[in-house]
Design an enzyme around this catalytic site. Structure first.
Site, short mmCIF file in Angstrom:
data_model
loop_
_atom_site.label_atom_id
_atom_site.label_comp_id
_atom_site.label_asym_id
_atom_site.label_seq_id
_atom_site.Cartn_x
_atom_site.Cartn_y
_atom_site.Cartn_z
N ARG A 77 -7.63 3.41 126.30
CA ARG A 77 -6.67 3.41 125.20
C ARG A 77 -7.43 3.76 123.92
O ARG A 77 -8.36 3.05 123.54
CB ARG A 77 -6.03 2.02 125.07
N HIS A 121 -3.01 3.54 114.53
CA HIS A 121 -3.83 2.32 114.51
C HIS A 121 -4.42 2.22 113.10
O HIS A 121 -5.62 2.26 112.90
CB HIS A 121 -4.91 2.38 115.60
N GLU A 166 -0.01 -3.10 116.52
CA GLU A 166 0.10 -4.32 115.71
C GLU A 166 0.76 -4.11 114.35
O GLU A 166 0.13 -4.29 113.29
CB GLU A 166 -1.29 -4.95 115.51
N ASN A 291 -1.50 -7.47 122.65
CA ASN A 291 -2.84 -7.79 122.16
C ASN A 291 -2.93 -9.30 122.02
O ASN A 291 -2.14 -9.92 121.30
CB ASN A 291 -3.13 -7.12 120.81
N TYR A 293 -5.69 -12.59 121.54
CA TYR A 293 -7.04 -13.12 121.30
C TYR A 293 -7.07 -14.64 121.29
O TYR A 293 -8.04 -15.24 121.71
CB TYR A 293 -7.59 -12.58 119.97
N GLU A 345 -5.13 -5.13 124.43
CA GLU A 345 -6.37 -5.61 123.83
C GLU A 345 -6.57 -7.07 124.21
O GLU A 345 -5.64 -7.88 124.14
CB GLU A 345 -6.34 -5.56 122.29
#
Ligand code: FCB
Length: 438
Positions: A77, A121, A166, A291, A293, A345
């Site tokens: 990606r 992005h 995002e 994504n 985290y 991600e």
């Protein structure tokens, strides 16, 4: 331990973005972006750096593709720099700019690696910012036009498209908290930007389908930070279920339900939402990129709990693999299992040390293993998850943190641009090759 096998055809890959790795900021006709401008502001970037050289990927993409191949990765990606393709955001195409991505795509396909292309992005052309950037409603059309240019050029070979990365960060970190380009601190402008980004996604999705072929798939990548109950008690569960989930409510919910909920509407006061907008925003996606985290722990008595964590990464983010399972189950329920999901991600920054030409990054490896295991658990529970992209292939320019954060599974020595595969990189290779968590 028996390895936890993944479904056949599950895609293992890594992710990057243009401004974070490419460098060559002034080469071959690339126009300036809001990140070039933002990096020049005093104190905007912790180490005073910028992305003008970064990992020099623009010149080293062949080496980087060979690296991915050597790690057994089947997907990649990456994002396209809008100002390379359209230096002022609109109008004449820069042949050398699109030519770079043309070559990159060919290189990937020759290496047996499937490209997943993110169209935005965060590197908005400065010329569009001068016209209000995402706070200008026209930005949605500018983006759809740009998407068509790229899909016309690469769509014969690229089948998987991600409109935005995002949008929560683009809107709120960029226009409300001043932490990202363009560095504004204005809640109303941020709300306008948020709505226009969603509109841009919807219009681009339509436009891409119109120029793409029957195999073209389009989705969006959203960031999530789900609320987890701090304990199993009924009151904590309820508190977590009711707590504001800005990322989800601001973006996933309107896309999935064609409406902002009441508290989002209140928060977005000042955004101009016209009749028909929500139908565009909620157009059917072919997949959703996730994504992930970290997650927030919510306690009924204490609110958001920060201190109960076993471990934090160098970013200061709590390591909470169980949040990924919870998130996948939440999205699975919200989409009734009808929307294929990808992790676009996931990864961690830790301080690394090169010792005798090796990087023994046990903590990153453990982070990845823990998250792979949760993903496996979710797939066992019926979640339609098709692939997993580790953030990131290589250490890179981590936005306002500059070069002080290290997310790569491959180390970069910025003085020499030498790449060294970290232990976590070899681990990802072994997982991808076995298609199982080891
Ligand atoms: C995400 C961004 C990505 C990278 C990681 C650490 O929010 O999409 O570019 O900065 O965080």
């Amino acid at each position: 331990m028996t390895p936890l096998a993944f479904p056949e055809g599950f895609l293992w890959g890594t992710a990057t973005s243009s401004y974070q790795i490419e460098g060559a900021a002034k080469e071959d006709g690339r126009g300036p972006s809001i990140w070039d401008d933002f990096c020049r502001l005093k104190d905007a970037i912790q180490d005073g750096s910028d992305g003008s050289v970064a990992c020099d990927h623009y010149h080293r993409y062949c080496e980087d593709v060979a690296l991915m191949k050597s790690l057994g990765l089947k997907a990649y990606r990456f994002s396209i720099a809008w100002p390379r393709v359209l230096p002022t955001g609109r109008g004449a195409v820069n042949p050398k700019g699109i030519g770079f991505y043309d070559q990159l795509v060919d290189e990937l396909l020759a290496a047996g690696i499937r490209p997943f292309v993110t169209l935005y992005h965060w590197d908005l052309p400065s010329a569009l910012h001068a016209q209000g950037g995402w706070t200008n409603r026209d930005s949605a059309d500018w983006f759809a036009d740009y998407a068509v240019v790229v899909v016309r050029a690469l769509g014969d070979r690229v089948k998987d498209w991600i409109t935005l990365n995002e949008p929560w960060c683009s809107a709120y970190l960029g226009y409300e908290f001043g932490m990202h380009a363009p560095g504004y601190q204005d809640r109303v402008l941020a709300s306008k930007a948020a709505h226009h980004l969603l509109l841009a996604h919807g219009l681009a999705l339509r436009a891409i389908r119109a120029v793409g072929d029957a195999n073209t798939r389009v989705g969006v990548t959203l960031n999530f930070e789900p609320n987890l109950p701090a304990s199993d008690s009924e009151e904590d569960r309820q508190a977590a279920a009711e707590a504001f989930d800005w990322q989800y409510e601001g973006f996933a919910e309107p896309i999935l339900t064609a409406a902002y909920n009441q508290r989002m509407l209140e928060r977005m006061a000042g955004a101009e939402i016209r009749p028909g907008d929500m139908a565009i925003i909620a157009a059917r996606n072919d997949f959703l990129g996730i994504n992930y985290y970290s997650a927030k722990l919510i306690s009924a008595k204490r609110g958001v709990v920060y201190d109960d964590d076993p471990e934090f990464t160098r970013m200061g983010w709590a390591v909470r693999p169980a949040g990924l399972y919870a998130l996948l189950m939440q999205l699975h329920r919200a989409t009734r299992g009808q929307l294929p999901l990808y992790i676009t991600e996931n990864g961690a920054s830790f301080a690394d040390q090169v010792v005798d030409g090796r990087v023994h990054d046990e903590r990153r490896l453990a982070y990845l293993r823990a998250h792979f295991t949760e993903v496996h658990r979710a797939i066992q529970a019926g979640v339609d998850l098709r692939g997993y992209f580790v953030w990131s292939l290589i250490d890179n320019f981590e936005w306002s943190f500059g070069y002080q954060q290290f997310f790569g599974i491959v180390h970069v020595d910025y003085a020499t641009q030498k790449r060294i595969v970290k232990d976590s990189g070899y681990y990802v290779r072994d997982v991808a090759t076995a298609n199982a968590v080891l």
